[in-house]
Enzyme design. Structure first.
Site, mmCIF file in Angstrom:
data_model
loop_
_atom_site.group_PDB
_atom_site.id
_atom_site.type_symbol
_atom_site.label_atom_id
_atom_site.label_comp_id
_atom_site.label_asym_id
_atom_site.label_seq_id
_atom_site.Cartn_x
_atom_site.Cartn_y
_atom_site.Cartn_z
ATOM 1 N N ASP A 132 -11.403 -12.003 -52.060
ATOM 2 C CA ASP A 132 -12.722 -11.989 -52.699
ATOM 3 C C ASP A 132 -13.765 -12.168 -51.604
ATOM 4 O OD1 ASP A 132 -14.057 -12.525 -55.659
ATOM 5 O OD2 ASP A 132 -15.142 -13.493 -54.037
ATOM 6 N N ASP A 152 -16.017 -6.369 -54.941
ATOM 7 C CA ASP A 152 -15.758 -7.353 -53.886
ATOM 8 C C ASP A 152 -14.401 -8.049 -54.026
ATOM 9 O OD1 ASP A 152 -16.174 -9.331 -55.891
ATOM 10 O OD2 ASP A 152 -17.030 -10.670 -54.392
ATOM 11 N N GLU A 153 -13.501 -7.464 -54.799
ATOM 12 C CA GLU A 153 -12.279 -8.187 -55.098
ATOM 13 C C GLU A 153 -11.078 -7.263 -55.238
ATOM 14 O OE1 GLU A 153 -13.277 -11.045 -58.066
ATOM 15 O OE2 GLU A 153 -11.194 -11.206 -58.693
#
Ligand code: DGT
Ligand code: CA
Ligand code: CA
Length: 362
Positions: A8, A108-109
């Site tokens: 993350d 973002d992950e």
């Protein structure tokens, strides 16, 4: 045993802004989604950790964030989503190199299956993920937090335990000491309502949940949710990362200086994008069997043309050749001007294992 990692990126939109403008470093940075209603209408998308110290966080009103940062030199920046998306794609291309299977879940992950790459060894997994973090930092100047565990849910929880720039390993023997004392709402999917119900039952921690009576949970939440909760707490969820569509392709986009349908004006953009994509393929040891063009038109609708190739390619010349073939077809399909153009390669294969090395050496 499976080894799964969850990555993350830290305070993602705000960190992108810091990278693009180093003056922002060490000052509160708030990335805003303006609603268009009034000058200050809208909400905070995210903010850096300096701003979080003042109580600013995702989702609060911009006006509220301004109050919290009233006497401080702070930066309020309108979100530039397209830019974060491009940065995200580049990061995911680095991440992909470190995974047996990569599942991108948001900008973002991502979840990585690293079982065979780390030979089912948590020390090797930790070293692998440390190298990945270093490469992301070297190439993009971004920090991220990574959790490594034997289950997807525990990997996700671990990724949040030492934010920012964290790297946390939860091996089976760490479950009771490091995960079970945490509050139940640390389990993804447990929101305020579920938390309240669990708390009323005396289930406060993940350990409480792991030891809870499954029949009681089924009565309250139904079989499906009860099973998820129980298995999650025990670290026994079996959901493995699944290769996502985004991770089977590379694409690059450019915004044209002016909206246009002129082949001569568009071609130089495509040339640059093809160079960039060819480099990415080579850096990642991949060849592509498909090339596609997508135009985003002035009314923001999209139009695409793809071509599947007989021979996989990675050279700029070959990719550009196909793109040049597709462009006139794309232009003739459109009755509106192009606003943006993107080049995409798909059907990727590893260079190793490909018999014809013609492309490899060119
Ligand atoms: P972190 O992971 O705690 O260091 O901080 P972020 O900002 O990376 O938080 P995360 O991972 O939950 O979200 C990733 C990005 O998604 C974030 O940079 C901005 C966007 N985002 C998150 N929450 C919201 C929200 O409530 N509204 C909007 N518009 N965007 C959000
Ligand atoms: Ca994040
Ligand atoms: Ca996230």
């Amino acid at each position: 045993m499976k080894i799964i990692a969850c990555i993350d990126l830290d305070y993602f939109y705000a960190q992108c802004e810091e990278v693009l403008n180093p003056d922002l470093k060490n000052k509160p940075v708030v990335v805003c989604m303006y609603s268009g209603r009034g000058k200050e209408g809208g909400a905070v998308a995210t903010c850096n950790y300096v701003a979080r110290k003042y109580g600013v966080k995702s989702g609060i009103a911009i006006t509220r964030a301004k109050q919290l940062l009233k006497n401080v030199e702070a930066y309020f920046i309108p979100a530039r989503l397209e830019l974060y998306d491009q940065i995200s794609q580049r990061v995911m291309e680095i991440v992909k190199k470190y995974a047996d299977t990569l599942e991108i879940v948001s900008v973002d992950e991502a979840f990585l299956d690293i079982t065979s790459r780390s030979e089912e060894d948590f020390n090797k997994a930790e070293n692998l993920m440390r190298r990945m973090k270093e490469e992301i930092y070297e190439r993009e100047k971004l920090t991220c937090s990574v959790g490594i565990s034997f289950s997807r849910v525990i990997a996700k929880i671990a990724s949040g335990l030492n934010k920012p720039n964290g790297l946390v390993v939860i091996a089976p023997e760490d479950l009771e000491s490091k995960i079970w004392p945490l509050a139940v709402e640390e389990i993804p999917g447990i929101g305020p309502r579920t938390k309240e119900i669990l708390n009323k039952l005396g289930i406060l921690t993940i350990g409480d949940l792991a030891k809870a009576n499954i029949m009681t949970l089924i009565q309250i939440f139904g079989r499906k949710s009860a099973t998820y909760l129980k298995l999650a707490a025990e670290g026994k969820d079996k959901e493995e990362p699944r290769e996502s569509e985004e991770s089977k392709q590379y694409s690059r986009m450019a915004t044209l200086k002016e909206n246009t349908l002129s082949l001569r004006d568009i071609l130089p953009y495509i040339e640059e994008l093809c160079k960039d994509i060819s480099l990415t393929l080579k850096q990642n040891g991949k060849l592509a069997k498909g090339v596609g063009l997508t135009a985003i038109l002035e009314d923001l609708t999209t139009l695409s043309k793809n071509k599947t190739l007989d021979q996989p390619v990675n050279s700029f010349e070959k990719i550009f050749e196909v793109a040049k073939e597709l462009l006139p077809e794309l232009i003739s399909k459109s009755n509106k001007l192009f606003r943006r153009i993107s080049v995409r390669v798909f059907n990727l294969v590893d260079i190793t294992g490909v018999k014809t090395l013609e492309e490899f050496v060119s």
